[in-house]
Write an enzyme that holds these catalytic residues in place. Structure first.
Site, PDB file in Angstrom:
ATOM      1  N   LYS A   1      11.052   2.065  -1.736  1.00 54.94           N
ATOM      2  CA  LYS A   1       9.776   2.200  -2.446  1.00 54.94           C
ATOM      3  C   LYS A   1       9.963   3.069  -3.695  1.00 54.94           C
ATOM      4  O   LYS A   1       9.344   2.811  -4.736  1.00 54.94           O
ATOM      5  CB  LYS A   1       8.714   2.797  -1.522  1.00 54.94           C
ATOM      6  CG  LYS A   1       8.233   1.847  -0.432  1.00 54.94           C
ATOM      7  CD  LYS A   1       7.630   0.575  -0.999  1.00 54.94           C
ATOM      8  CE  LYS A   1       6.949  -0.264   0.053  1.00 54.94           C
ATOM      9  NZ  LYS A   1       6.403  -1.534  -0.498  1.00 54.94           N
TER      10      LYS A   1
ATOM     11  N   TYR B   1      12.656   2.643   4.041  1.00 51.44           N
ATOM     12  CA  TYR B   1      11.331   2.364   3.483  1.00 51.44           C
ATOM     13  C   TYR B   1      11.062   3.247   2.270  1.00 51.44           C
ATOM     14  O   TYR B   1      10.756   2.753   1.179  1.00 51.44           O
ATOM     15  CB  TYR B   1      10.252   2.578   4.541  1.00 51.44           C
ATOM     16  CG  TYR B   1       8.857   2.271   4.043  1.00 51.44           C
ATOM     17  CD1 TYR B   1       8.413   0.954   3.963  1.00 51.44           C
ATOM     18  CD2 TYR B   1       7.990   3.282   3.650  1.00 51.44           C
ATOM     19  CE1 TYR B   1       7.145   0.661   3.502  1.00 51.44           C
ATOM     20  CE2 TYR B   1       6.713   2.996   3.183  1.00 51.44           C
ATOM     21  CZ  TYR B   1       6.288   1.685   3.112  1.00 51.44           C
ATOM     22  OH  TYR B   1       5.022   1.405   2.644  1.00 51.44           O
TER      23      TYR B   1
ATOM     24  N   SER C   1       4.440  -0.102  -4.356  1.00 50.43           N
ATOM     25  CA  SER C   1       5.325   0.926  -3.830  1.00 50.43           C
ATOM     26  C   SER C   1       4.587   1.653  -2.701  1.00 50.43           C
ATOM     27  O   SER C   1       3.893   1.031  -1.909  1.00 50.43           O
ATOM     28  CB  SER C   1       5.757   1.879  -4.945  1.00 50.43           C
ATOM     29  OG  SER C   1       6.638   2.858  -4.456  1.00 50.43           O
ATOM     30  N   SER C   2       4.712   2.964  -2.643  1.00 56.78           N
ATOM     31  CA  SER C   2       4.078   3.751  -1.577  1.00 56.78           C
ATOM     32  C   SER C   2       4.212   5.230  -1.912  1.00 56.78           C
ATOM     33  O   SER C   2       5.142   5.629  -2.627  1.00 56.78           O
ATOM     34  CB  SER C   2       4.762   3.475  -0.230  1.00 56.78           C
ATOM     35  OG  SER C   2       4.359   4.411   0.752  1.00 56.78           O
TER      36      SER C   2
END
Length: 253
Positions: A156, A152, A138-139
């Site tokens: 994520k 994005y 993920s982020s």
């Protein structure tokens, strides 16, 4: 610490650059056989040759993970080439930060469905393993609003929810599932290297947000990924490991 990865079979998507490359190399250094894919056949061939020269067992293909049939073929070929699958790491991202519909489609097909389809294709093999593990990348952009808000960040965040759902659903089958949320990670040719050259103001602003005064290296992220994936983390499932050098300030309870 013995991660107990000797002889394990691992599949990684996006394995020739940055974090993915470090993940592949750390698994092979621990004695695992690794199959990986990337978009460039030339890059895949170079990495396979380098790993084999070091004595590792490696297999690679050029694959667009947004192509369902191609991804399923890769998983099948990978299982045959390395003798099964114990661990999968979903690492590929479209890096879609635009607000247009095409960016949303790219993020959905690559980040979200590329992960879901990898899990689905690998599941029959994982069900045969005595140490099955899923790790999704993920982020920190999935935890808070930053310049990557939009497709994005949204996908994520969805990956974390999806992965924790898998952990609950698959616990009875002894299949673990965890996600890793990297902070800003710098490497030559990577997105932050490109931002540094093309948008130095954004780069400087982003760097200033991190109290460590620097960005992560791919190896620092890969360390966490490989540990979580390994049998050494046998009772860790359903977690999201943030590796960001104290960049984010949200408290995880």
């Amino acid at each position: 610490m013995d991660l107990k990865l000797q002889g394990r079979k691992v599949v990684v998507t996006g394995g020739t650059k940055g974090i993915g490359r470090s993940i592949v190399r750390m698994f092979t250094a621990e004695g695992a056989a690794v199959a990986f894919c990337a978009r460039s056949q030339e890059g895949v061939d170079a990495e396979v040759s380098a790993l084999e020269a070091e004595g590792a067992k490696a297999y690679g293909e050029a694959v667009d993970v947004s192509d369902k049939s191609a991804l399923e073929r890769f998983v099948s070929n990978a299982a045959e080439a390395i003798g099964g699958i114990d661990i999968i790491v979903a690492n590929v991202s479209a890096l879609a930060v635009g607000g247009d519909e095409e960016s949303w489609k790219a993020g959905f097909e690559t980040d979200m469905m590329g992960t879901v389809r990898l899990v689905d294709a690998a599941m029959p093999h994982l069900q045969k393993s005595d140490a099955a593990s899923i790790v999704t990348i993920s982020s920190v952009s999935g935890r808070e609003i930053d310049f990557a808000a939009g497709p994005y960040g949204a996908f994520k965040a969805a990956l974390i929810h999806y992965t924790q759902g898998l952990a609950f659903q698959l616990a009875g089958q002894n299949i673990r599932a965890n996600s890793v949320s990297p902070g800003n990670t710098y490497f030559e040719g990577g997105v932050w290297n490109q931002i540094e050259a093309g948008n130095p103001e954004l780069y400087a602003d982003s760097l200033a947000l991190n109290p460590t005064g620097r960005m992560a290296t791919p190896d620092e992220i890969a360390n966490g990924v490989v540990f979580l994936a390994s049998p050494a983390a046998s009772f860790i499932t359903g977690t999201n490991l943030v590796i960001d050098g104290a960049l984010t300030r949200g408290v995880q309870f």
